[in-house]
Design an enzyme around this catalytic site. Structure first.
Site, mmCIF file in Angstrom:
data_model
loop_
_atom_site.group_PDB
_atom_site.id
_atom_site.type_symbol
_atom_site.label_atom_id
_atom_site.label_comp_id
_atom_site.label_asym_id
_atom_site.label_seq_id
_atom_site.Cartn_x
_atom_site.Cartn_y
_atom_site.Cartn_z
ATOM 1 N N SER A 130 -77.751 47.832 -37.126
ATOM 2 C CA SER A 130 -77.133 48.307 -35.847
ATOM 3 C C SER A 130 -78.257 49.058 -35.110
ATOM 4 O O SER A 130 -78.336 50.022 -35.212
ATOM 5 C CB SER A 130 -75.778 49.192 -36.191
ATOM 6 N N LYS B 39 -71.318 45.108 -30.975
ATOM 7 C CA LYS B 39 -71.508 46.190 -32.007
ATOM 8 C C LYS B 39 -71.294 47.810 -31.118
ATOM 9 O O LYS B 39 -70.455 48.457 -31.454
ATOM 10 C CB LYS B 39 -72.566 46.281 -32.998
ATOM 11 N N LYS C 115 -76.128 57.776 -33.621
ATOM 12 C CA LYS C 115 -77.248 56.847 -33.417
ATOM 13 C C LYS C 115 -76.723 55.778 -32.426
ATOM 14 O O LYS C 115 -77.357 55.157 -31.579
ATOM 15 C CB LYS C 115 -77.551 56.469 -34.852
#
Lengths: 290, 290
Positions: free
Chosen positions: A92, A167, A235
């Site tokens: 990701s 995502k 993140k």
């Protein structure tokens, strides 16, 4: 099929295990020790060697710089590639960087699919991950049989980078829905109402969400063991905010969500479950949900 | 039963109509003209007269000051009350003010229930409103048969004010979930992904919400006719933020949500459906979802 797998940590190891179990020939590389469950795989010295031994190379790494190093650094994937090979990045990471990676790999005559997942360690072990893929139709068709060994809900969202975009969109919504439930339940509790009854009154109506259902319950029961760690969600939001800045897009709600996670980190909560975002609201209001 | 109904507008008129249809004797008062459908009701000169003619008095008014005036202003409810009467406020107003109103009515020997609703005009007409009630158990038991004529999902959340608290919590979550979906879909679109496919990839996963389902679709289809008007949602968030300030509670995400609504109002959007919050994100990023 000869498959390379780079990054065999908490997520990568069980995912690679499913490919091995399905009879694929596996070459792996990772900074951590060779996972016991992958004993039948060839453990390589570096990403170049993995790539030389494989037709399809899968990456499952923590963040953008890790992927960039693995692909284009010394002894990286690019050094081992020959035209026609397929690179699949299931990490990701930044969609902006992903598009650049895809272009460089296309210049080397290779196909690329970005395919980040959601579902966490449990989904990786049970092969029930949701997989959001970006890339050309042919590249996706080549990768799909492998995805089906690792996940369930597989969507081809669009061209290269589109998987990462989906995502990030997912992580933005989850974070902000957590913030919504956190503020609503702290408000309710502080105003003297029973937060469990308020949650109950709201379920089924327009405020319904998976987050109200699952994380609302966590906030009331005070169970903040991960789950999904705040530092990982930070993140993802950082990738959202950095990509947005690069595109000239303002995301005020996402930015606020990131600050609330930072307030948790200030309390030592980097490793808390992301539902513990509620503690940022609680500490500011000097009121804990009761 | 002799019922008074104060506030017979878009919501109040159909709600009162259900009571009338069930055979109750109805005295009504409102600033708007006498609704045609309430022809069988006694139209009174003021809230005092409504109260004198009734055992249970229901209010359905726009905001806190309207309720305060109707209850305690000149020719208001308080002037017509005798001990034992029941006052039910179904408006969506401040929970802090509501507690004060309940205390004053208790001093007059009267029961009080706050019972704001969700479900809008359609829910009012079809008698399918969700009703979130606060007040003592006996008072709630007295009001419940009337609620059952007007709504479906009836929850006794807690003491006086708890209904308003639940309603505000609901509106906070809905507004912030709209903000979440808005930022995620604008981000996805700006990054070159198809927002409809992204929404599809996310549905069923952890980002699932009624707002992603319904308002996500509205944002993509560009259908912003109300629905629920931004100016009304702003009123609810204002009650959240004002009550929070009075309690010493910080609600940074809710505050951001309110600012995004204000950015819509700046574009002339006070009357847009609340899903049009997405336009605040779009105008800042100079990018419309496509």
């Amino acid at each position: 099929m000869k498959i390379g797998f780079i990054g065999v940590g908490i997520m990568g190891a069980p995912m690679a295990g499913h490919l091995l179990a399905a009879g694929h020939e596996l070459a792996i590389y990772g900074r951590s020790k060779r996972p016991v469950a992958l004993g039948a795989a060839t453990f390589c010295l570096n990403s170049r060697e993995v790539t030389e031994k494989s037709d399809t190379i899968i990456l499952m790494l923590p963040n953008t710089p890790d992927v960039e190093t693995a692909l284009f650094g010394a002894d990286g994937v690019a050094e081992g590639l020959t035209p026609g090979k397929l690179v699949v990045d299931m990490s990701s990471i930044s969609p902006v960087a992903t598009k650049a990676f895809a272009a460089k790999l296309a210049d080397l005559g290779c196909d690329f699919v970005d395919a980040p997942v959601s579902g966490g360690e449990v989904g990786a072990k049970q092969a029930t991950l949701s997989i959001m893929a970006g890339g050309g139709a042919e590249a996706f068709a080549r990768a799909r049989p492998l995805f089906e060994l690792m996940g369930k809900n597989i969507t081809h969202v669009g061209d290269a980078g589109a998987g990462q975009v989906a995502k990030i969109a997912n992580q933005m919504i989850v974070a902000l829905n957590i913030g919504a439930v956190a503020e609503a339940l702290v408000f309710a509790s502080r105003a003297g109402a029973d937060p469990a009854k308020v949650r109950e009154a709201l379920m089924g109506g327009f405020a319904t969400s998976r987050v109200l259902e699952v994380h609302g319950e966590r906030m009331i029961a005070r169970t903040f063991d991960p789950g999904f760690r705040i530092e990982l969600h930070q993140k993802d939001l950082n990738n959202a905010l950095e990509s947005a800045r690069q595109m000239g897009l303002a995301l005020p709600a996402t930015a606020t969500g990131q600050q609330l996670f930072s307030a948790c980190v200030a309390q030592g909560g980097a490793g808390w479950d992301h539902s513990a975002l509620v503690r940022a609201i609680e500490v500011m209001g000097a009121h804990e949900i009761t």
